[in-house]
Design a protein around this motif. Structure first.
Motif, PDB file in Angstrom:
ATOM      1  N   VAL A  62       0.845  -1.195   0.000  1.00 48.82           N
ATOM      2  CA  VAL A  62       0.000   0.000   0.000  1.00 48.82           C
ATOM      3  C   VAL A  62       0.881   1.247   0.000  1.00 48.82           C
ATOM      4  O   VAL A  62       1.905   1.309   0.686  1.00 48.82           O
ATOM      5  CB  VAL A  62      -0.930   0.008   1.229  1.00 48.82           C
ATOM      6  N   ASP A  63       0.499   2.227  -0.794  1.00 48.93           N
ATOM      7  CA  ASP A  63       1.232   3.491  -0.817  1.00 48.93           C
ATOM      8  C   ASP A  63       1.154   4.177   0.548  1.00 48.93           C
ATOM      9  O   ASP A  63       0.137   4.096   1.244  1.00 48.93           O
ATOM     10  CB  ASP A  63       0.655   4.433  -1.874  1.00 48.93           C
ATOM     11  N   GLY A 116       6.508   3.332   2.018  1.00 49.75           N
ATOM     12  CA  GLY A 116       5.577   2.455   1.313  1.00 49.75           C
ATOM     13  C   GLY A 116       5.583   1.055   1.886  1.00 49.75           C
ATOM     14  O   GLY A 116       6.584   0.588   2.446  1.00 49.75           O
ATOM     15  N   GLY A 168       4.818  -0.506  -2.267  1.00 49.43           N
ATOM     16  CA  GLY A 168       4.049   0.732  -2.348  1.00 49.43           C
ATOM     17  C   GLY A 168       4.949   1.952  -2.450  1.00 49.43           C
ATOM     18  O   GLY A 168       6.132   1.922  -2.086  1.00 49.43           O
TER      19      GLY A 168
END
Length: 360
Positions: A62-63, A116, A168
């Motif tokens: 996930v960013d 990230g 991310g």
């Protein structure tokens, strides 16, 4: 360890800067690919092995989100700063943030992290089951020949593994401050030139998975045994023979994943950004970094009149301090307090006192 509630105060009993609060907007790690086990092997004579299951793919890391920090002098609290933080789950700052406000003395360190998430590890394909051995042929009798053995079962095909997922993206850190208050940036050592990129690193790519192994074939069943007998007696004695059966053929091996279908690891996410915005206009990617570049040391009791050679109990005067800015923005325009660490060291190199003393 120093603990304070949001908006509260705390007491720092250490002479060194103390990590007071973390502002974290790290992205979550991606889900791992599945790890498939070996498929069932053939159970009865000549049964084929089951095919290995394909692994499910992992998910991308996930960013990271965005951290926005506002720093200014604390009102009605001399010598303290007010640090207000807003943490957004994504790069979009129009969403509702988590907020926290802290009042802290100048010798406080704040930790920032907007990294990230790591990409998920690739899945591991299941191995094919093994083929069962073929049925054994019936033995010959005086009435029939032996039967051939049955064929062995085929091995199951290998299951496919999956690639590692990408990491991310690193997030964004924004610090807003007025020029006359810029010396408060000393409370954010991670945004110095040597380390600011580590705050917003992209997540590492996930390791690649692996394909399963093909199931081995079952051997063919053994042919039935031959049978011999005699009839009559004496000169009328006659020998008889019925042949045995042939061994059955072996099964076929399961299908392997071809070498031209290699797996790859995920890529690391892009690095994020750090911005220090001064007076709402000037932007910098890292703060100033003040380094001691030189000084002069004098004593009336120099050992053998040599420079920088002193004895215990000598009174040493330190002067001509030279400070160099090696950072990425201009030095603070307002003077800041300088503390000397009055640590005393015994004959064994141990610190016996660590109380700071304000120099100017």
């Amino acid at each position: 360890i120093v603990v304070a509630d949001s908006g509260g105060e705390f007491t720092n009993t250490s002479s060194k800067p103390t990590a007071f609060e973390n502002f974290v907007a790290d992205g979550a790690a991606g889900r791992l690919g599945s790890r498939e086990g070996q498929a069932l092997s053939g159970q009865y004579s000549g049964e084929h092995g089951s095919h290995g299951r394909d692994a499910t793919p992992p998910t991308r890391g996930v960013d990271a989100g965005t951290i926005v920090i506002f720093v200014e002098p604390a009102q009605q609290q001399v010598g303290k700063m007010e640090v207000r933080g807003e943490i957004y789950e994504s790069a979009n700052t129009s969403s509702h943030p988590q907020k926290a406000t802290y009042f802290a003395p100048a010798m406080t360190d704040f930790n920032l992290s907007a990294k990230g998430g790591r990409g998920g590890r690739g899945g591991i394909g299941g191995s094919g089951g093994h083929g069962a051995r073929g049925r054994r042929g019936a033995d010959a009798t005086r009435y029939r020949s032996g039967e051939n053995g049955g064929p062995g079962g085929d091995g199951g095909n290998a299951g496919r593994g999956t690639d590692g997922a990408d990491g991310g993206k690193g997030g964004n850190v924004i610090i807003r401050i007025q020029d006359q208050d810029s010396y408060y940036l000393m409370a954010f050592p991670q945004v110095s030139r040597s380390s600011f990129e580590s705050v917003v690193l992209g997540g590492k790519g996930g390791a690649m998975g692996s394909h399963g192994q093909a199931g081995s074939p079952g051997k063919g069943g053994s042919g039935g045994s031959s049978y011999s007998w005699t009839t009559g007696s004496g000169e009328n004695r006659t020998s008889h023979y019925n042949p045995g059966g042939w061994n059955g053929r072996s099964g076929r091996p399961g299908r392997s994943i071809q070498q031209h279908q290699p797996l790859v690891s995920g890529r690391s996410g892009d690095i994020g950004s750090v911005q220090i915005i001064v007076d709402g206009v000037q932007k910098y990617s890292c703060r100033f970094d003040l380094q001691l570049a030189g000084l002069a040391m004098q004593s009336l009791h120099r050992l053998h009149k040599q420079d920088f050679v002193f004895q215990f109990s000598d009174v040493v005067t330190v002067s001509e301090l030279m400070v160099q800015n090696t950072g990425g923005m201009i030095s603070p325009i307002q003077g800041t307090d300088v503390y000397l660490d009055q640590r005393r060291i015994d004959l064994y190199g141990r610190h016996v006192d660590s109380s700071p003393e304000k120099a100017w």
